[in-house]
Design a protein around this motif. Structure first.
Motif, PDB file in Angstrom:
ATOM      1  N   PRO A  31       0.803  -1.232   0.000  1.00 24.06           N
ATOM      2  CA  PRO A  31       0.000   0.000   0.000  1.00 24.06           C
ATOM      3  C   PRO A  31       0.839   1.286   0.000  1.00 24.06           C
ATOM      4  O   PRO A  31       0.945   1.990   0.998  1.00 24.06           O
ATOM      5  N   THR A  32       1.470   1.555  -1.117  1.00 23.95           N
ATOM      6  CA  THR A  32       2.179   2.804  -1.370  1.00 23.95           C
ATOM      7  C   THR A  32       1.394   3.559  -2.448  1.00 23.95           C
ATOM      8  O   THR A  32       0.457   3.007  -3.031  1.00 23.95           O
ATOM      9  N   PRO A  33       1.740   4.820  -2.759  1.00 22.70           N
ATOM     10  CA  PRO A  33       0.983   5.526  -3.805  1.00 22.70           C
ATOM     11  C   PRO A  33       0.920   4.790  -5.134  1.00 22.70           C
ATOM     12  O   PRO A  33      -0.104   4.833  -5.815  1.00 22.70           O
ATOM     13  N   ASN A  34       2.011   4.135  -5.533  1.00 17.62           N
ATOM     14  CA  ASN A  34       1.954   3.356  -6.764  1.00 17.62           C
ATOM     15  C   ASN A  34       1.165   2.075  -6.579  1.00 17.62           C
ATOM     16  O   ASN A  34       0.388   1.671  -7.443  1.00 17.62           O
ATOM     17  N   GLY A  35       1.354   1.435  -5.440  1.00 18.44           N
ATOM     18  CA  GLY A  35       0.672   0.172  -5.217  1.00 18.44           C
ATOM     19  C   GLY A  35      -0.835   0.299  -5.150  1.00 18.44           C
ATOM     20  O   GLY A  35      -1.565  -0.513  -5.734  1.00 18.44           O
TER      21      GLY A  35
ATOM     22  N   ILE B 236       3.905  13.948 -11.470  1.00 20.38           N
ATOM     23  CA  ILE B 236       3.478  13.968 -10.066  1.00 20.38           C
ATOM     24  C   ILE B 236       4.202  12.911  -9.243  1.00 20.38           C
ATOM     25  O   ILE B 236       4.761  13.205  -8.183  1.00 20.38           O
ATOM     26  N   GLY B 237       4.199  11.671  -9.714  1.00 25.12           N
ATOM     27  CA  GLY B 237       4.822  10.596  -8.937  1.00 25.12           C
ATOM     28  C   GLY B 237       6.294  10.837  -8.664  1.00 25.12           C
ATOM     29  O   GLY B 237       6.733  10.857  -7.507  1.00 25.12           O
ATOM     30  N   PRO B 238       7.113  11.039  -9.702  1.00 18.39           N
ATOM     31  CA  PRO B 238       8.539  11.267  -9.453  1.00 18.39           C
ATOM     32  C   PRO B 238       8.826  12.495  -8.598  1.00 18.39           C
ATOM     33  O   PRO B 238       9.679  12.456  -7.707  1.00 18.39           O
ATOM     34  N   MET B 239       8.130  13.600  -8.856  1.00 15.17           N
ATOM     35  CA  MET B 239       8.414  14.829  -8.106  1.00 15.17           C
ATOM     36  C   MET B 239       7.976  14.718  -6.654  1.00 15.17           C
ATOM     37  O   MET B 239       8.725  15.075  -5.731  1.00 15.17           O
ATOM     38  N   PHE B 240       6.765  14.235  -6.413  1.00 18.54           N
ATOM     39  CA  PHE B 240       6.289  14.111  -5.040  1.00 18.54           C
ATOM     40  C   PHE B 240       7.141  13.111  -4.265  1.00 18.54           C
ATOM     41  O   PHE B 240       7.419  13.298  -3.082  1.00 18.54           O
ATOM     42  N   GLY B 241       7.557  12.038  -4.940  1.00 14.41           N
ATOM     43  CA  GLY B 241       8.394  11.055  -4.272  1.00 14.41           C
ATOM     44  C   GLY B 241       9.736  11.634  -3.850  1.00 14.41           C
ATOM     45  O   GLY B 241      10.218  11.377  -2.741  1.00 14.41           O
ATOM     46  N   GLN B 242      10.340  12.428  -4.710  1.00 13.19           N
ATOM     47  CA  GLN B 242      11.613  13.048  -4.352  1.00 13.19           C
ATOM     48  C   GLN B 242      11.436  14.074  -3.238  1.00 13.19           C
ATOM     49  O   GLN B 242      12.271  14.170  -2.327  1.00 13.19           O
TER      50      GLN B 242
ATOM     51  N   TYR C 183      12.399  20.581  -5.547  1.00 13.33           N
ATOM     52  CA  TYR C 183      11.228  19.703  -5.591  1.00 13.33           C
ATOM     53  C   TYR C 183       9.998  20.366  -4.986  1.00 13.33           C
ATOM     54  O   TYR C 183       8.870  20.085  -5.407  1.00 13.33           O
ATOM     55  N   VAL C 184      10.184  21.237  -4.023  1.00 12.73           N
ATOM     56  CA  VAL C 184       9.060  22.015  -3.493  1.00 12.73           C
ATOM     57  C   VAL C 184       8.463  22.876  -4.604  1.00 12.73           C
ATOM     58  O   VAL C 184       7.241  22.901  -4.819  1.00 12.73           O
ATOM     59  N   ALA C 185       9.316  23.591  -5.307  1.00  8.59           N
ATOM     60  CA  ALA C 185       8.840  24.478  -6.368  1.00  8.59           C
ATOM     61  C   ALA C 185       8.151  23.695  -7.478  1.00  8.59           C
ATOM     62  O   ALA C 185       7.090  24.103  -7.981  1.00  8.59           O
ATOM     63  N   GLU C 186       8.736  22.571  -7.851  1.00 11.47           N
ATOM     64  CA  GLU C 186       8.135  21.773  -8.926  1.00 11.47           C
ATOM     65  C   GLU C 186       6.831  21.135  -8.464  1.00 11.47           C
ATOM     66  O   GLU C 186       5.865  21.041  -9.242  1.00 11.47           O
ATOM     67  N   SER C 187       6.759  20.700  -7.215  1.00  8.21           N
ATOM     68  CA  SER C 187       5.512  20.125  -6.702  1.00  8.21           C
ATOM     69  C   SER C 187       4.411  21.175  -6.667  1.00  8.21           C
ATOM     70  O   SER C 187       3.248  20.889  -6.987  1.00  8.21           O
ATOM     71  N   ARG C 188       4.759  22.390  -6.273  1.00  3.93           N
ATOM     72  CA  ARG C 188       3.771  23.471  -6.305  1.00  3.93           C
ATOM     73  C   ARG C 188       3.303  23.733  -7.740  1.00  3.93           C
ATOM     74  O   ARG C 188       2.111  23.972  -7.979  1.00  3.93           O
TER      75      ARG C 188
ATOM     76  N   TRP D 207      -1.049   9.685  -4.638  1.00  2.00           N
ATOM     77  CA  TRP D 207       0.134  10.536  -4.551  1.00  2.00           C
ATOM     78  C   TRP D 207      -0.158  11.851  -3.838  1.00  2.00           C
ATOM     79  O   TRP D 207       0.640  12.313  -3.023  1.00  2.00           O
ATOM     80  N   VAL D 208      -1.296  12.472  -4.144  1.00  5.35           N
ATOM     81  CA  VAL D 208      -1.635  13.723  -3.459  1.00  5.35           C
ATOM     82  C   VAL D 208      -1.915  13.441  -1.992  1.00  5.35           C
ATOM     83  O   VAL D 208      -1.502  14.209  -1.110  1.00  5.35           O
ATOM     84  N   ARG D 209      -2.580  12.341  -1.722  1.00  2.00           N
ATOM     85  CA  ARG D 209      -2.835  11.950  -0.323  1.00  2.00           C
ATOM     86  C   ARG D 209      -1.520  11.776   0.430  1.00  2.00           C
ATOM     87  O   ARG D 209      -1.366  12.240   1.565  1.00  2.00           O
TER      88      ARG D 209
END
Length: 233
Positions: A27-31, A126-132, A153-158, A188-190
């Motif tokens: 139970p991860t964001p990808n899973g 979303i996945g790669p950026m939020f994960g980093q 990564y903060v700036a890119e996630s925003r 991922w957002v969760r």
């Protein structure tokens, strides 16, 4: 009785119900994308917990099904032509299951490709950026004295949250109706604001439409069930 013996992964995680879709995940964001999808569409399946902390994804059995060594992966015993099919990469699995059942992916060609586009947006951005960001904010990366990687990564996630915020203007869901685009992104957002505890650093309150979309998605019973599958031992 369905024979899945051609798949070495079934020797490590035996199938008690080989006539059902076999899900290898955590139970991860990808899973949870695939467990949510399976709960939404109602196909019978058998989940197997793959412990990434024990490096089980790098064992030969798992790698025989997913050479990328990442969760999730599936075996559909009733694949195209009635033959078993193994798949990895969550986006491909979502598209496959949607096409198999005719659910959560529009039959209209334009809407179909629009939906797939947003699935790719999650997978490629979303996945790669939020994960980093999670690594640099919550895990070992938070101890780095140089905060430039974290801030990048903060700036890119925003920015990515802003893309979703704009997309959700006058919409309840990412495309016209709830679809695999939403299934792909919800976890991922969760995780970003929950498990990664990054809501404040990305200014999540600046994105009220995304917050409302997340609340709608998490209220779905299938999503609630899928977030806990496979059950952690």
């Amino acid at each position: 009785m369905t024979d899945l013996s051609a798949f070495p992964i079934t020797r490590r995680w035996p199938a008690r119900h080989p006539d059902r879709i076999q899900l290898y995940s955590l139970p991860t964001p990808n899973g949870v994308k695939v467990s949510i999808m399976l709960e939404e569409i109602g196909l019978p399946y058998e989940p197997h917990l793959v412990d990434i902390m024990a490096n089980e994804t790098w064992g030969p059995e798992f790698l025989s099904l997913n050479p990328n060594g990442k969760i999730p992966a599936i075996i559909d015993p009733n694949g195209p032509g009635g033959r078993p099919l193994g798949l990895f990469e969550s986006g491909a699995i979502l598209i496959y299951l949607a096409e198999k059942t005719g659910q959560l992916l529009s039959a209209d060609p334009a809407t179909r490709y629009e939906t797939i586009q947003w699935v790719m947006f999650q997978m490629g951005a979303i996945g790669p950026m939020f994960g980093q960001l999670g690594f640099f904010h919550r895990f070992a990366g938070k101890d780095y004295e140089d905060k430039r990687p974290r801030d990048r990564y903060v700036a890119e996630s925003r920015r990515l949250l802003g893309v979703l915020e704009t997309r959700l203007k006058d919409r309840d869901w990412i495309v016209d109706d709830y679809s695999i685009a939403d299934v792909a992104a919800l976890g991922w957002v969760r995780n970003l604001i929950g498990f990664y505890e990054a809501g404040e650093i990305v200014g999540f309150s600046d994105f009220p439409r995304v917050a409302a979309w997340l609340e709608r998605g998490l209220a779905r019973p299938a999503v609630q069930r899928g977030l806990e599958i496979p059950a952690r031992s």
